[in-house]
Motif scaffolding. Structure first.
Motif, PDB file in Angstrom:
ATOM      1  N   TYR A 442     -24.440 -48.229  30.188  1.00  0.00           N
ATOM      2  CA  TYR A 442     -24.659 -46.935  30.836  1.00  0.00           C
ATOM      3  C   TYR A 442     -25.162 -45.944  29.784  1.00  0.00           C
ATOM      4  CZ  TYR A 442     -24.058 -43.239  34.248  1.00  0.00           C
ATOM      5  OH  TYR A 442     -24.298 -42.208  35.132  1.00  0.00           O
ATOM      6  N   PRO A 443     -26.155 -45.118  30.136  1.00  0.00           N
ATOM      7  CA  PRO A 443     -26.799 -44.257  29.126  1.00  0.00           C
ATOM      8  C   PRO A 443     -25.953 -43.088  28.635  1.00  0.00           C
ATOM      9  CG  PRO A 443     -27.701 -43.822  31.308  1.00  0.00           C
ATOM     10  CD  PRO A 443     -26.810 -45.029  31.445  1.00  0.00           C
ATOM     11  N   GLU A 444     -24.705 -43.022  29.038  1.00  0.00           N
ATOM     12  CA  GLU A 444     -23.809 -41.959  28.580  1.00  0.00           C
ATOM     13  C   GLU A 444     -22.535 -42.596  28.034  1.00  0.00           C
ATOM     14  OE1 GLU A 444     -25.190 -38.801  32.104  1.00  0.00           O
ATOM     15  OE2 GLU A 444     -23.105 -39.489  31.960  1.00  0.00           O
ATOM     16  N   PRO A 445     -21.849 -41.910  27.123  1.00  0.00           N
ATOM     17  CA  PRO A 445     -20.582 -42.453  26.602  1.00  0.00           C
ATOM     18  C   PRO A 445     -19.512 -42.506  27.689  1.00  0.00           C
ATOM     19  CG  PRO A 445     -20.908 -40.204  25.832  1.00  0.00           C
ATOM     20  CD  PRO A 445     -22.193 -40.608  26.503  1.00  0.00           C
ATOM     21  N   VAL A 446     -18.737 -43.573  27.681  1.00  0.00           N
ATOM     22  CA  VAL A 446     -17.713 -43.791  28.708  1.00  0.00           C
ATOM     23  C   VAL A 446     -16.434 -44.300  28.055  1.00  0.00           C
ATOM     24  CG1 VAL A 446     -17.064 -45.097  30.770  1.00  0.00           C
ATOM     25  CG2 VAL A 446     -19.425 -44.324  30.498  1.00  0.00           C
ATOM     26  N   ILE A 447     -15.302 -43.735  28.484  1.00  0.00           N
ATOM     27  CA  ILE A 447     -13.989 -44.298  28.159  1.00  0.00           C
ATOM     28  C   ILE A 447     -13.345 -44.708  29.472  1.00  0.00           C
ATOM     29  CG2 ILE A 447     -11.699 -43.864  27.210  1.00  0.00           C
ATOM     30  CD1 ILE A 447     -12.905 -41.856  25.313  1.00  0.00           C
ATOM     31  N   LEU A 448     -12.918 -45.950  29.552  1.00  0.00           N
ATOM     32  CA  LEU A 448     -12.304 -46.499  30.761  1.00  0.00           C
ATOM     33  C   LEU A 448     -10.910 -46.997  30.419  1.00  0.00           C
ATOM     34  CD1 LEU A 448     -12.288 -47.799  33.671  1.00  0.00           C
ATOM     35  CD2 LEU A 448     -13.407 -49.789  32.618  1.00  0.00           C
ATOM     36  N   VAL A 449      -9.884 -46.432  31.084  1.00  0.00           N
ATOM     37  CA  VAL A 449      -8.516 -46.891  30.870  1.00  0.00           C
ATOM     38  C   VAL A 449      -8.043 -47.597  32.131  1.00  0.00           C
ATOM     39  CG1 VAL A 449      -7.607 -44.618  31.532  1.00  0.00           C
ATOM     40  CG2 VAL A 449      -6.138 -46.221  30.330  1.00  0.00           C
ATOM     41  N   MET A 450      -7.443 -48.769  31.958  1.00  0.00           N
ATOM     42  CA  MET A 450      -7.001 -49.597  33.084  1.00  0.00           C
ATOM     43  C   MET A 450      -5.526 -49.937  32.934  1.00  0.00           C
ATOM     44  SD  MET A 450     -10.275 -52.142  32.801  1.00  0.00           S
ATOM     45  CE  MET A 450     -10.359 -51.884  31.023  1.00  0.00           C
ATOM     46  N   TYR A 451      -4.785 -49.896  34.046  1.00  0.00           N
ATOM     47  CA  TYR A 451      -3.356 -50.218  33.996  1.00  0.00           C
ATOM     48  C   TYR A 451      -2.844 -50.540  35.396  1.00  0.00           C
ATOM     49  CZ  TYR A 451      -3.600 -45.214  35.016  1.00  0.00           C
ATOM     50  OH  TYR A 451      -3.953 -43.990  35.526  1.00  0.00           O
ATOM     51  N   GLY A 452      -1.766 -51.308  35.453  1.00  0.00           N
ATOM     52  CA  GLY A 452      -1.110 -51.596  36.724  1.00  0.00           C
ATOM     53  C   GLY A 452      -0.179 -50.463  37.105  1.00  0.00           C
ATOM     54  N   ASP A 453      -0.071 -50.186  38.406  1.00  0.00           N
ATOM     55  CA  ASP A 453       0.779 -49.067  38.842  1.00  0.00           C
ATOM     56  C   ASP A 453       2.246 -49.445  38.906  1.00  0.00           C
ATOM     57  OD1 ASP A 453       0.499 -50.765  41.006  1.00  0.00           O
ATOM     58  OD2 ASP A 453       0.136 -49.186  42.472  1.00  0.00           O
ATOM     59  N   HIS A 454       2.562 -50.707  39.135  1.00  0.00           N
ATOM     60  CA  HIS A 454       3.955 -51.194  39.171  1.00  0.00           C
ATOM     61  C   HIS A 454       3.937 -52.699  39.340  1.00  0.00           C
ATOM     62  CE1 HIS A 454       3.357 -51.662  43.497  1.00  0.00           C
ATOM     63  NE2 HIS A 454       3.075 -50.380  43.603  1.00  0.00           N
ATOM     64  N   LEU A 455       5.081 -53.340  39.198  1.00  0.00           N
ATOM     65  CA  LEU A 455       5.172 -54.781  39.427  1.00  0.00           C
ATOM     66  C   LEU A 455       5.026 -55.081  40.916  1.00  0.00           C
ATOM     67  CD1 LEU A 455       8.052 -56.013  37.094  1.00  0.00           C
ATOM     68  CD2 LEU A 455       5.637 -55.662  36.581  1.00  0.00           C
ATOM     69  N   PRO A 456       4.596 -56.288  41.259  1.00  0.00           N
ATOM     70  CA  PRO A 456       4.449 -56.651  42.674  1.00  0.00           C
ATOM     71  C   PRO A 456       5.797 -56.852  43.356  1.00  0.00           C
ATOM     72  CG  PRO A 456       4.042 -58.559  41.294  1.00  0.00           C
ATOM     73  CD  PRO A 456       4.199 -57.390  40.355  1.00  0.00           C
ATOM     74  N   THR A 457       5.794 -56.809  44.684  1.00  0.00           N
ATOM     75  CA  THR A 457       7.019 -56.997  45.471  1.00  0.00           C
ATOM     76  C   THR A 457       7.292 -58.491  45.639  1.00  0.00           C
ATOM     77  OG1 THR A 457       5.666 -56.835  47.479  1.00  0.00           O
ATOM     78  CG2 THR A 457       6.789 -54.843  46.752  1.00  0.00           C
ATOM     79  N   LEU A 458       7.700 -59.114  44.554  1.00  0.00           N
ATOM     80  CA  LEU A 458       7.933 -60.550  44.566  1.00  0.00           C
ATOM     81  C   LEU A 458       9.348 -60.900  44.112  1.00  0.00           C
ATOM     82  CD1 LEU A 458       4.431 -61.650  43.273  1.00  0.00           C
ATOM     83  CD2 LEU A 458       5.470 -62.381  45.431  1.00  0.00           C
ATOM     84  N   GLY A 459      10.271 -59.957  44.288  1.00  0.00           N
ATOM     85  CA  GLY A 459      11.677 -60.236  44.032  1.00  0.00           C
ATOM     86  C   GLY A 459      12.037 -60.448  42.582  1.00  0.00           C
ATOM     87  N   LEU A 460      11.267 -59.892  41.672  1.00  0.00           N
ATOM     88  CA  LEU A 460      11.528 -60.091  40.247  1.00  0.00           C
ATOM     89  C   LEU A 460      12.807 -59.378  39.801  1.00  0.00           C
ATOM     90  CD1 LEU A 460       7.903 -59.686  38.863  1.00  0.00           C
ATOM     91  CD2 LEU A 460       9.278 -61.774  38.824  1.00  0.00           C
ATOM     92  N   GLN A 461      13.506 -60.004  38.872  1.00  0.00           N
ATOM     93  CA  GLN A 461      14.661 -59.406  38.221  1.00  0.00           C
ATOM     94  C   GLN A 461      14.426 -59.391  36.715  1.00  0.00           C
ATOM     95  OE1 GLN A 461      18.360 -61.200  39.490  1.00  0.00           O
ATOM     96  NE2 GLN A 461      17.669 -61.378  41.612  1.00  0.00           N
ATOM     97  N   THR A 462      15.205 -58.583  36.013  1.00  0.00           N
ATOM     98  CA  THR A 462      15.012 -58.428  34.571  1.00  0.00           C
ATOM     99  C   THR A 462      15.033 -59.766  33.844  1.00  0.00           C
ATOM    100  OG1 THR A 462      16.070 -56.251  34.680  1.00  0.00           O
ATOM    101  CG2 THR A 462      15.884 -57.274  32.515  1.00  0.00           C
ATOM    102  N   VAL A 463      15.950 -60.646  34.244  1.00  0.00           N
ATOM    103  CA  VAL A 463      16.079 -61.929  33.538  1.00  0.00           C
ATOM    104  C   VAL A 463      14.878 -62.834  33.765  1.00  0.00           C
ATOM    105  CG1 VAL A 463      18.596 -61.883  33.575  1.00  0.00           C
ATOM    106  CG2 VAL A 463      17.355 -62.913  35.495  1.00  0.00           C
ATOM    107  N   ASP A 464      14.042 -62.529  34.752  1.00  0.00           N
ATOM    108  CA  ASP A 464      12.877 -63.365  35.045  1.00  0.00           C
ATOM    109  C   ASP A 464      11.703 -63.080  34.114  1.00  0.00           C
ATOM    110  OD1 ASP A 464      14.284 -64.393  37.228  1.00  0.00           O
ATOM    111  OD2 ASP A 464      13.514 -62.852  38.584  1.00  0.00           O
ATOM    112  N   LEU A 465      11.758 -61.971  33.378  1.00  0.00           N
ATOM    113  CA  LEU A 465      10.611 -61.517  32.603  1.00  0.00           C
ATOM    114  C   LEU A 465      10.832 -61.699  31.111  1.00  0.00           C
ATOM    115  CD1 LEU A 465       9.942 -58.199  34.552  1.00  0.00           C
ATOM    116  CD2 LEU A 465       8.653 -60.327  34.747  1.00  0.00           C
TER     117      LEU A 465
END
Length: 641
Positions: A442-465
Motif C-alpha cells: 500500500y502506498p502509505e505507511p500502515v500499522i496493523l494490530v491483530m488480537y483475539g477478543d476472548h477465548l472460544p466457548t468450548l468449556g475451557l478451564q485453567t488446567v486445560d491451558l
C-alpha cells in the motif's frame, strides 16, 4: 426451609451437578444461608396478597427460571448470567437460533406456554387468605426482614464472607452464589468514587504523565483488527491437532512485536474488549459483568483513540461483518468518535457464510481497503471480525475438514466442536495473510494490530491451558514501515497507547497516561481516578467540561445513491443507483416497501408498486432482522412518470 430447598435446586442447575451444589452448601454454609435469606426476603411481599400461595409460587418460579437461564447460559459460555445480560435480551432474541435448534426452541416455548396455562388455572384454584387483613403487622414483618437482611449483608461484607469485587466473575458466582452475584451485577454499576477524589488529585496525576510531544514525521494509517474468539488451540494440552491451524499468525509473532493479550472476558463479551481497546479504560473498575456500551455510553461520549486522532486530522472508521444494531453499536460508535460505520448491511450479499450462519472474515480485506481509499487523510480503522463466533457444532458439519482434531473426549466440548473451531480460525488465518499481503505494497505507511477478543466457548478451564490463564489471547503488531520489535504482554486497555507510541503519537489523557505510567507506582489507583473523573466525576481533566460531541456518523464507507426510477411492463419498477446491498429497501412517502428485490449493487426492483407521480422516493438500509429499523437513507427523489 422452602427457600433453602429452592436455592439448592438453583445451585444444582447452575453448577450442572447435585454433588457440586451439596459441596458448595457444606463448604460455605454461611454463604448458602445468606443466599437463601436473600430469596426469603424477596418472597415476604406475598403477605400483601390474599392469594399468598399463588404469589409464593410466582416468586419461587421467578427465581427458579433465573437459575435455569444461568444453567443454560453456562452451557454455552464461561461467563454466567448477569444483570447486564437483561439489557441484551433483544440481541439474544436475534441470535438464539445459532445456539439452540428449532426443536429445542419449540420445546422451550411449549414449556413456557404450559406453565402460563398452569398459572391461569392455579389463579382460580389457589386458596385465599380468609382472615382479616392486618396491614401494619404485615408491613412490619416485611420491613423487619429487609432490615435484618441489610444487617446480614453488612456483617457478611465486613467479615469477608462476601465481596463486591469480582476479579473473575465466573469464580465469584461459584464462591458467593447465584442470587447474591446476580443482585450485585444488577445494582452495582458504573465506577464508585475513589477515595480522596478531588481536583488537586487529578491535577497531580496529570502532571505525573510528564511532557510528551507527538513526533514529527509521516503519520501512519492505524488499523486495529479484533478477531472473534481467536487464540492458539495448540495451547490446549489435551488436543491432538493434525496440523497448525494458524501458521501465518504464528509466523508473524516471530517477526513482529507480539505477546500475550489480557482481555476482560471469557467466551463472550466482545464489546468489553472493544471498549477497553478503543478507550484505554479498564473494566475492572466498573460494576461486575457490566457492559458500558449498554450503560454510560448510551448517555454520553467518552474520550477515545478515535477522538484523539480526529484532533490530529485522522478520519475514523469502524467495520463489523455482523448486524449494525447488535449491542447497539450503531448508537454507541458516534459516542466514541467514529466518522463511519460499515456493518454487514453495507457489505456484498455474495459473501460466504459459515455453516452456523456467521459472515466469513474474508470480506473485511476489501472493506478495510475501501476505508483507506475513501479519504485523503490518514485513517484509523477499528475492525471487528465475526467468523470465529460460537456456538460450535458437536456433530460433523464439515464435509472434508482440512484439519482433524482428537483428544477432546470426556471434556466439555467434543472433537467435532473443536474440529469445527480449528478449521474456522484456519480460514481466519488465511484472511490475515491476504490482508497483510494487500497492505504490504500500500502506498502509505500502515500499522496493523491483530488480537483475539476472548477465548472460544468450548468449556475451557485453567488446567486445560499451557499458559494457565483464561482471560488471555495473543496479539501481533504488523507494519510496512520497518518498525523495531518490542515484545511484551499487554492488557486490552493498553493496546491503543502502545500502537500510538510506536507511531510517535502522544496525545489524549488516557493515551499519555498509559505511555508514561504503565510500570509506575499507583498505576491502577490513578487509572481508576481518571476513569471516574472522565465518565462520572467533575471532569477536572477537561477543566470541568466534556470537549467531545457525538459524531454525525455515516453508515457505510461509501454512500448509497439513488439515480433513476424507471417503470417497466405492468407494475414493475426498477430503481438504479450505486452501492445497493441486500439490506436496501425502497421507501415511498416514508413507508418501506418490504417486497423490494435486490438485483445488483446498481439496481433494485419492485413488483406490484403503484406510483402516479409526485411521490417522494428514497432507498434506505434496514437493520438485519429488523425491517422497521432504518440505519440510513439516501437523498430523496421525486418520482416523475
Amino acid at each position: 426451609l422452602g427457600c433453602c430447598l429452592l436455592y439448592f435446586a438453583i445451585e444444582a442447575i447452575s453448577r450442572h451437578s447435585m454433588a457440586e451444589a451439596w459441596y458448595f452448601m457444606t463448604r460455605r454454609p454461611l454463604v448458602f444461608l445468606y443466599n437463601a435469606f436473600l430469596i426469603f426476603t424477596t418472597t415476604t411481599v406475598v403477605y400483601l396478597f390474599r392469594r399468598r400461595v399463588f404469589a409464593r409460587v410466582i416468586a419461587f418460579s421467578a427465581w427458579l427460571l433465573l437459575g435455569i437461564v444461568n444453567g443454560v447460559v453456562l452451557m454455552n459460555r464461561v461467563t454466567p448470567f448477569t444483570g447486564p445480560d437483561l439489557q441484551l435480551l433483544s440481541d439474544a432474541g436475534r441470535i438464539i437460533g445459532k445456539y439452540i435448534s428449532v426443536g429445542e426452541l419449540i420445546g422451550i416455548i411449549a414449556a413456557l406456554a404450559a406453565f402460563a396455562g398452569f398459572l391461569i388455572w392455579f389463579w382460580f384454584r389457589a386458596p385465599k387468605y380468609q382472615g382479616k387483613k392486618k396491614w401494619l403487622p404485615d408491613l412490619i414483618l416485611i420491613g423487619s426482614s429487609i432490615l435484618l437482611f441489610a444487617a446480614a449483608t453488612h456483617v457478611a461484607l465486613g467479615q469477608r464472607i462476601l465481596s463486591t469485587y469480582f476479579g473473575n466473575i465466573a469464580s465469584a458466582y461459584e464462591d458467593y452464589g447465584f442470587p447474591y452475584c446476580l443482585s450485585v451485577t444488577v445494582f452495582n454499576t458504573g465506577i464508585q468514587e475513589p477515595n480522596g477524589y478531588s481536583e488537586k488529585l487529578v491535577e497531580t496525576i496529570l502532571k505525573s504523565e510528564g511532557e510528551q510531544e507527538t513526533e514529527e514525521g509521516e503519520e501512519p494509517n492505524l488499523i486495529f483488527l479484533q478477531l472473534e474468539s481467536f487464540f492458539d488451540p495448540e495451547l490446549v494440552n489435551y488436543l491432538n491437532i493434525s496440523e497448525d491451524p494458524i501458521p501465518y499468525f504464528r509466523q508473524l509473532k516471530e517477526k513482529y512485536t507480539s505477546g500475550y493479550f489480557r482481555v476482560p472476558a471469557v467466551g463472550a463479551g466482545t464489546i468489553n474488549t472493544e471498549f477497553e481497546s478503543i478507550t484505554g479504560m479498564s473494566l475492572r473498575y466498573f460494576g461486575p459483568g457490566e457492559y458500558p456500551y449498554k450503560t454510560i455510553l448510551s448517555e454520553r461520549t467518552c474520550e477515545s483513540v478515535p477522538y484523539v486522532l480526529k484532533d490530529l486530522g485522522y478520519s475514523t472508521h469502524v467495520i463489523h461483518n455482523n448486524e449494525a444494531t447488535f449491542y447497539d453499536r450503531d448508537k454507541v460508535y458516534p459516542m466514541l468518535g467514529f466518522d463511519s460505520f460499515t456493518s454487514m448491511e453495507y457489505m456484498p450479499d455474495t459473501t460466504e457464510k459459515t455453516p452456523t450462519g456467521w459472515m466469513k472474515d474474508s470480506v473485511l480485506t476489501e472493506e478495510i481497503l475501501k476505508c483507506l481509499d475513501s479519504t485523503e487523510e490518514r485513517d484509523y480503522i477499528y475492525t471487528v471480525s465475526v467468523q470465529g463466533h460460537g456456538d460450535y457444532p458437536e456433530e460433523p458439519v464439515l464435509k472434508d475438514p482440512e484439519i482433524r482434531v482428537t483428544g477432546a473426549e470426556g471434556h466439555a466440548k467434543n472433537n467435532y466442536a473443536w474440529e469445527y473451531y480449528c478449521n474456522e480460525i484456519h480460514e481466519m488465518d488465511q484472511f490475515i495473510r491476504d490482508l497483510t499481503e494487500a497492505l504490504e505494497d500500500y502506498p502509505e505507511p500502515v500499522i496493523l494490530v491483530m488480537y483475539g477478543d476472548h477465548l472460544p466457548t468450548l468449556g475451557l478451564q485453567t488446567v486445560d491451558l499451557d499458559n494457565r490463564y483464561l482471560f488471555q489471547t495473543e496479539y501481533v503488531i504488523w507494519d510496512n514501515m520497518g518498525l523495531s520489535v518490542e515484545d511484551g504482554n499487554l492488557s486490552a486497555y493498553q493496546i491503543g497507547a502502545k500502537v500510538l507510541d510506536m507511531a510517535g503519537i502522544h496525545e489524549g489523557t488516557m493515551i499519555r497516561y498509559h505511555q508514561s505510567r504503565r510500570n509506575s507506582r499507583n498505576y491502577q489507583r490513578d487509572l481508576k481516578v481518571l476513569q471516574y473523573d472522565i465518565l462520572y466525576g467533575d471532569q477536572y481533566v477537561y477543566g470541568g467540561r466534556n470537549p467531545y460531541e457525538p459524531t454525525d456518523m455515516q453508515m457505510g464507507t461509501v454512500p448509497v445513491v439513488l439515480q433513476d426510477i424507471q417503470k417497466s411492463a405492468g407494475d414493475i419498477f426498477y430503481f438504479t443507483g450505486e452501492n445497493f446491498t441486500a439490506a436496501s429497501r425502497v421507501e415511498v412517502d416514508g413507508k418501506i416497501v418490504e417486497r423490494t428485490v435486490y438485483v445488483s449493487p446498481g439496481m433494485l426492483m419492485v413488483q406490484g408498486l403503484e406510483l402516479s407521480g409526485g411521490e417522494t422516493v428514497r432507498v434506505v438500509q434496514v437493520a438485519d432482522g429488523q425491517e422497521d429499523r432504518i440505519l440510513s437513507g439516501c437523498g430523496p427523489m421525486t418520482y416523475v412518470p
